[in-house]
Design a protein around this motif. Sequence first.
Motif, short mmCIF file in Angstrom:
data_model
loop_
_atom_site.label_atom_id
_atom_site.label_comp_id
_atom_site.label_asym_id
_atom_site.label_seq_id
_atom_site.Cartn_x
_atom_site.Cartn_y
_atom_site.Cartn_z
N ALA A 41 7.81 22.37 -5.88
CA ALA A 41 8.51 21.57 -5.04
C ALA A 41 9.07 20.37 -5.25
O ALA A 41 8.68 19.63 -6.23
CB ALA A 41 7.41 21.61 -3.98
N LEU A 42 10.05 20.08 -4.65
CA LEU A 42 10.63 18.68 -4.93
C LEU A 42 10.75 17.89 -3.70
O LEU A 42 11.14 18.42 -2.54
CB LEU A 42 12.35 18.84 -5.22
CG LEU A 42 12.37 19.50 -6.65
CD1 LEU A 42 13.86 19.98 -6.84
CD2 LEU A 42 11.84 18.80 -7.67
N PHE A 43 10.37 16.72 -3.50
CA PHE A 43 10.30 15.80 -2.57
C PHE A 43 11.14 14.51 -2.55
O PHE A 43 11.21 13.85 -3.52
CB PHE A 43 8.81 15.22 -2.32
CG PHE A 43 8.43 14.20 -1.22
CD1 PHE A 43 8.29 15.11 -0.09
CD2 PHE A 43 8.41 13.02 -1.51
CE1 PHE A 43 8.15 13.88 1.00
CE2 PHE A 43 8.32 12.21 -0.47
CZ PHE A 43 8.21 12.66 0.89
N ILE A 44 12.18 14.85 -1.69
CA ILE A 44 13.30 13.72 -1.88
C ILE A 44 13.64 13.08 -0.58
O ILE A 44 14.34 13.59 0.05
CB ILE A 44 14.41 14.23 -2.49
CG1 ILE A 44 14.08 14.86 -3.57
CG2 ILE A 44 15.81 13.24 -2.65
CD1 ILE A 44 15.53 15.74 -4.38
N PRO A 45 12.90 12.10 0.02
CA PRO A 45 12.97 11.47 1.32
C PRO A 45 14.07 10.52 1.57
O PRO A 45 14.60 10.35 2.66
CB PRO A 45 11.60 10.79 1.51
CG PRO A 45 11.10 10.35 0.16
CD PRO A 45 11.83 11.46 -0.68
N VAL A 64 12.40 22.62 -1.26
CA VAL A 64 12.79 21.25 -1.46
C VAL A 64 12.84 20.67 0.11
O VAL A 64 13.18 20.99 0.80
CB VAL A 64 14.13 21.06 -1.76
CG1 VAL A 64 14.82 19.57 -1.57
CG2 VAL A 64 14.44 21.53 -3.14
N PHE A 65 11.95 19.42 -0.02
CA PHE A 65 12.13 18.68 1.20
C PHE A 65 13.09 17.47 0.84
O PHE A 65 13.02 16.77 -0.23
CB PHE A 65 10.49 17.64 1.15
CG PHE A 65 9.51 18.82 1.39
CD1 PHE A 65 9.05 19.28 2.75
CD2 PHE A 65 8.61 19.18 0.14
CE1 PHE A 65 7.85 20.04 2.83
CE2 PHE A 65 7.60 19.85 0.58
CZ PHE A 65 7.33 20.43 1.87
N PHE A 66 14.01 17.15 1.92
CA PHE A 66 15.12 16.58 1.39
C PHE A 66 15.38 15.62 2.67
O PHE A 66 15.36 15.96 3.74
CB PHE A 66 16.22 17.18 1.28
CG PHE A 66 17.49 16.58 0.54
CD1 PHE A 66 17.26 16.23 -0.84
CD2 PHE A 66 18.31 16.07 1.09
CE1 PHE A 66 18.27 15.76 -1.68
CE2 PHE A 66 19.47 15.29 0.60
CZ PHE A 66 19.55 15.07 -0.80
N ASP A 67 15.90 14.27 2.39
CA ASP A 67 16.36 13.33 3.20
C ASP A 67 17.21 14.04 4.45
O ASP A 67 18.47 14.38 4.13
CB ASP A 67 17.07 12.28 2.54
CG ASP A 67 17.69 11.29 3.40
OD1 ASP A 67 17.66 11.22 4.58
OD2 ASP A 67 18.38 10.32 2.61
N GLY A 68 16.62 14.00 5.42
CA GLY A 68 17.46 14.45 6.81
C GLY A 68 17.75 13.20 7.70
O GLY A 68 17.70 13.67 8.94
N THR A 69 17.89 12.09 7.34
CA THR A 69 17.87 10.87 8.26
C THR A 69 18.83 11.23 9.42
O THR A 69 18.61 10.81 10.45
CB THR A 69 18.21 9.61 7.47
OG1 THR A 69 17.31 9.46 6.46
CG2 THR A 69 18.10 8.39 8.23
N LEU A 70 20.29 11.23 8.94
CA LEU A 70 21.32 11.18 9.99
C LEU A 70 22.10 12.62 9.99
O LEU A 70 22.36 12.98 8.79
CB LEU A 70 22.17 10.04 9.89
CG LEU A 70 21.56 8.73 10.06
CD1 LEU A 70 22.30 7.56 9.34
CD2 LEU A 70 20.93 8.47 11.26
#
Length: 150
Positions: A41-45, A64-70
């Motif tokens: 698993a990859l964690f990329i906030p 993959v957990f990925f940056d979904g900010t905007l």
Amino acid sequence: VTAFVVPGKVPLYAESGPDPAAIVENGETIGLAISDGTRQALFIPGCARMTDSLRARLRGADLVFFDGTLWTDDEMLRAGVGQKTGRRMGHMSVSGPDGTIAAFAALDVRRKILIHINNTNPILLDDSAEHQAARDAGWDIAFDGMRIQA
């Protein structure tokens, strides 16, 4: 758990120098690779842009957990809740030709989950077109209390 460098920038409160918004790959922003030796698993906030080295790391990942900010770069400006774009803050947009959905299209990641979602991002609204577009592109959208089953 292995930390790795991700394109990003220093936090807004720590900016200084001639180009305080410069996107760098010097360890200011990191991701984590979490593995049991079989699955990963990859964690990329937070992530400012997709690079060839990041694509290589992501390709074929189990989760993959990925940056979904905007959803869009100017989202906070248009909503009247901020004075900086996503790019200026060091975040890729989820949508658009340089966005997260497009960047992941050919990476063959088994499960993708958008995290670190700003409250202005319309993907948080289950009945929005943006939510449906993310889901249609194969993304799950994180929520409080979400649990991941192996």
